[in-house]
Design an enzyme around this catalytic site. Structure first.
Site, PDB file in Angstrom:
ATOM      1  N   SER A 266       3.004   2.976   2.510  1.00  0.00           N
ATOM      2  CA  SER A 266       3.493   3.182   3.879  1.00  0.00           C
ATOM      3  C   SER A 266       2.357   3.039   4.889  1.00  0.00           C
ATOM      4  CB  SER A 266       4.093   4.579   3.999  1.00  0.00           C
ATOM      5  OG  SER A 266       3.042   5.531   3.966  1.00  0.00           O
ATOM      6  N   LYS A 267       2.743   3.003   6.137  1.00  0.00           N
ATOM      7  CA  LYS A 267       1.757   2.889   7.197  1.00  0.00           C
ATOM      8  C   LYS A 267       0.802   4.080   7.154  1.00  0.00           C
ATOM      9  CE  LYS A 267       1.641   3.149  12.214  1.00  0.00           C
ATOM     10  NZ  LYS A 267       0.213   3.450  12.259  1.00  0.00           N
ATOM     11  N   ARG A 268       1.351   5.239   6.775  1.00  0.00           N
ATOM     12  CA  ARG A 268       0.511   6.432   6.702  1.00  0.00           C
ATOM     13  C   ARG A 268      -0.624   6.256   5.684  1.00  0.00           C
ATOM     14  NH1 ARG A 268       3.868  10.921   5.227  1.00  0.00           N
ATOM     15  NH2 ARG A 268       5.534   9.780   6.284  1.00  0.00           N
ATOM     16  N   GLY A 270      -2.052   3.471   4.899  1.00  0.00           N
ATOM     17  CA  GLY A 270      -3.017   2.577   5.534  1.00  0.00           C
ATOM     18  C   GLY A 270      -3.898   3.341   6.512  1.00  0.00           C
ATOM     19  N   ASP A 271      -3.255   4.183   7.328  1.00  0.00           N
ATOM     20  CA  ASP A 271      -4.019   4.959   8.322  1.00  0.00           C
ATOM     21  C   ASP A 271      -4.997   5.902   7.630  1.00  0.00           C
ATOM     22  OD1 ASP A 271      -2.628   3.685  10.273  1.00  0.00           O
ATOM     23  OD2 ASP A 271      -1.239   5.344  10.677  1.00  0.00           O
TER      24      ASP A 271
END
Ligand code: GLU
Length: 511
Positions: A266-268, A270-271
């Site tokens: 998920s984008k999380r 990646g962050d």
């Protein structure tokens, strides 16, 4: 595979930026199409107006272009089966929904949200394991199967809100072959009477998707694993329409997993772990939040594609660096893995490194020149070219070049303390002064001549190479990094090398 013409579609919904998993789906569709001399179609599935996000459609198209995925038919390209945006095809779907009503495969349902909720509550109280609108519960709900024809017509004419639901048959075994998953079996008792047509006059994903795949003569549906649960319904829809013979083949791609393999990427993630999950930078039109992209992070599109292609597939050889053309000729849906594919950020960088070193020095120097200009440095093109040839092996991105080579453009203003402590001994200034004298005598100042001079200099001395080269590097670079000292000295030239040597001798002090 049947001998139909291969036609595949990538069918994203413009609900936000395209996730890298979506790009992989597009890429696999594209590779499969091109491998089989087929067509790659982009269809925008925007029937859910509540989830529409401004700019997402343009973002999808630009991402595909950046990756080099060429669209044969789509909203910009046109084609024989357009329009290719579902909201522009609105008129088509109602008629198909009605066809299903006529053939007894669908029905009108007038239940309000409260009535649906009450049904679920009742089933929960009865401890029923499935709480859905289905072959059993439909008989106690407000629909054209329980109401008289007269009442049904009256409700429709009175502009009462209604939906059209699929009449899922009772207790039928659905057996489908998925190219990747193998045989998938489901009993229709597990499935509900899905809404096909909504009260807002729009079809749902299921109806629009199946109708369009049929009308657009799609031969293979290649999509993410999250759509596997929809496959049985889609199969039933093809059957109900009488399109069984021409229905597409299905291939559900494995999920992209977090680096630790635990769950969907998920984008999380990646962050938290410092990598992009989107192909290009995306600015949220509502919040203004910016999400990083592979393009802006300095990835080459070929490297990004190559990396993506290996998430869930490989050609079965040792070869890992494959251009788009190679990928097309190697690609085989039968070799796509069933298991989820773990994303590996280090591997992504490795792919970029491989493409970077494979590029000509001219091309890289051209890219680097912009960065050098930003730093306010003026140098000859030929000098940049030489710098690039010395450092490219040490970089993953063009943006790494400066950290690997700033010392070619400016003399050290300070010296890395750690290196000073380790390499700068009491006798070092004396040794380097003597070395400097030796180098001053050189007419030709090249790698080989400097090397020879240093060898001659070391002859009969009590100290070795390391005691000369390490502090020598420190005077030239200001730190312990960079390519070979001899290469650095040659490129800096005699005057600059000697002047840096002297500055080091004068200024480097052990604390
Ligand atoms: N519109 C769906 C999506 O957003 C398409 C799924 C499919 O390919 O059938 O992914």
């Amino acid at each position: 595979m049947d001998n139909r013409k291969v036609r595949v579609r990538f069918a994203p919904s413009p609900t936000g930026p395209l996730h890298m998993g979506g790009v992989r789906t597009a890429l696999f569709n594209y590779l499969f199409a091109k491998r089989n001399n087929g067509k790659f179609i982009l269809r925008i599935e925007d029937t859910d107006q509540t989830r529409y996000v401004q700019g997402a459609e343009d973002y999808i198209i630009e991402s595909l272009k950046w990756c080099g995925i060429q669209i044969d038919e789509g909203i910009e390209e046109g084609g024989p089966y357009g329009p290719y945006r579902q909201s522009d095809r609105k008129e088509i779907y109602k008629e198909f929904a009605e066809r299903l009503i006529e053939s007894g495969n669908a029905y009108y349902a007038f239940d309000t949200a409260d009535e649906l909720e009450a049904m679920r509550e009742r089933l929960k109280e009865e401890k029923s394991s499935i709480q859905q609108y289905n072959a059993i519960t439909r008989s106690s709900m407000k629909n054209s199967l329980t109401l008289t024809e007269q009442e049904t017509n009256r409700l429709i004419d009175s502009e009462e809100k209604y939906v059209i639901r699929f009449k899922m048959p009772n207790d039928e075994e659905i057996v489908v072959e998925d190219i990747i998953r193998g045989t998938v079996k489901v009993n229709t008792n597990q499935l509900d009477d899905k809404v096909l047509f909504k009260s807002d006059g729009m079809p749902t994903y299921h109806l629009a998707n199946v109708v369009d795949d049929h009308l657009m003569k799609i031969s293979h549906v290649i999509r993410g694993e999250e759509w596997l649960p929809s496959m049985p319904l889609h199969i039933m829809l093809y059957k109900a329409f009488g399109w069984d013979e021409t229905k597409p083949e299905f291939a559900h791609l494995p999920l992209l997993l977090k680096p630790n393999g635990k769950g969907k990427l998920s984008k999380r993630d990646g962050d938290a772990l410092g990598f992009p999950v989107f192909p290009m930078e995306w600015t949220d039109p509502k919040t203004g939040d910016v999400s990083r992209g592979y393009r802006e992070d300095g990835y080459f599109p070929e490297a990004f594609n190559n990396m993506l292609a290996f998430l869930g597939w490989n050609p079965g050889t040792e070869e890992e660096i494959l251009s788009m053309r190679d990928l097309i000729s190697e690609f085989d849906l039968n070799k796509v893995h069933k298991a989820g594919a773990k994303f590996d950020h280090e591997k992504a960088k490795w792919f970029n490194h491989k493409y970077l070193v494979g590029k000509s020095n001219e091309k890289l120097a051209n890219l680097y020149k912009d960065i050098i200009k930003e730093k306010g440095v003026k140098v000859d093109d030929s000098f940049v070219l030489k710098v690039v040839s010395l450092i490219k092996e040490r970089a993953n991105f063009v943006s790494d070049f400066w950290d690997q080579s700033y010392f070619f453009f400016q003399a050290p203003i300070e010296y890395d303390n750690k290196v000073v402590k380790k390499r700068w001994k009491e006798g070092t200034p004396g040794i380097l002064s003597d070395l400097k004298k030796q180098l001053e005598n050189l007419n030709e100042f090249t790698h080989d001549s400097i090397e020879k001079a240093i060898h001659d200099f070391l002859e009969g001395k009590e100290f070795g190479m390391g005691q000369v080269m390490n502090p020598f590097r420190l005077t030239l670079v200001g730190a312990g990094i960079g390519p070979g000292v001899l290469e650095i000295a040659e490129l800096l030239g005699k005057d600059e090398t000697l002047s840096r040597l002297q500055a080091g001798i004068d200024n480097i002090k052990r604390e």
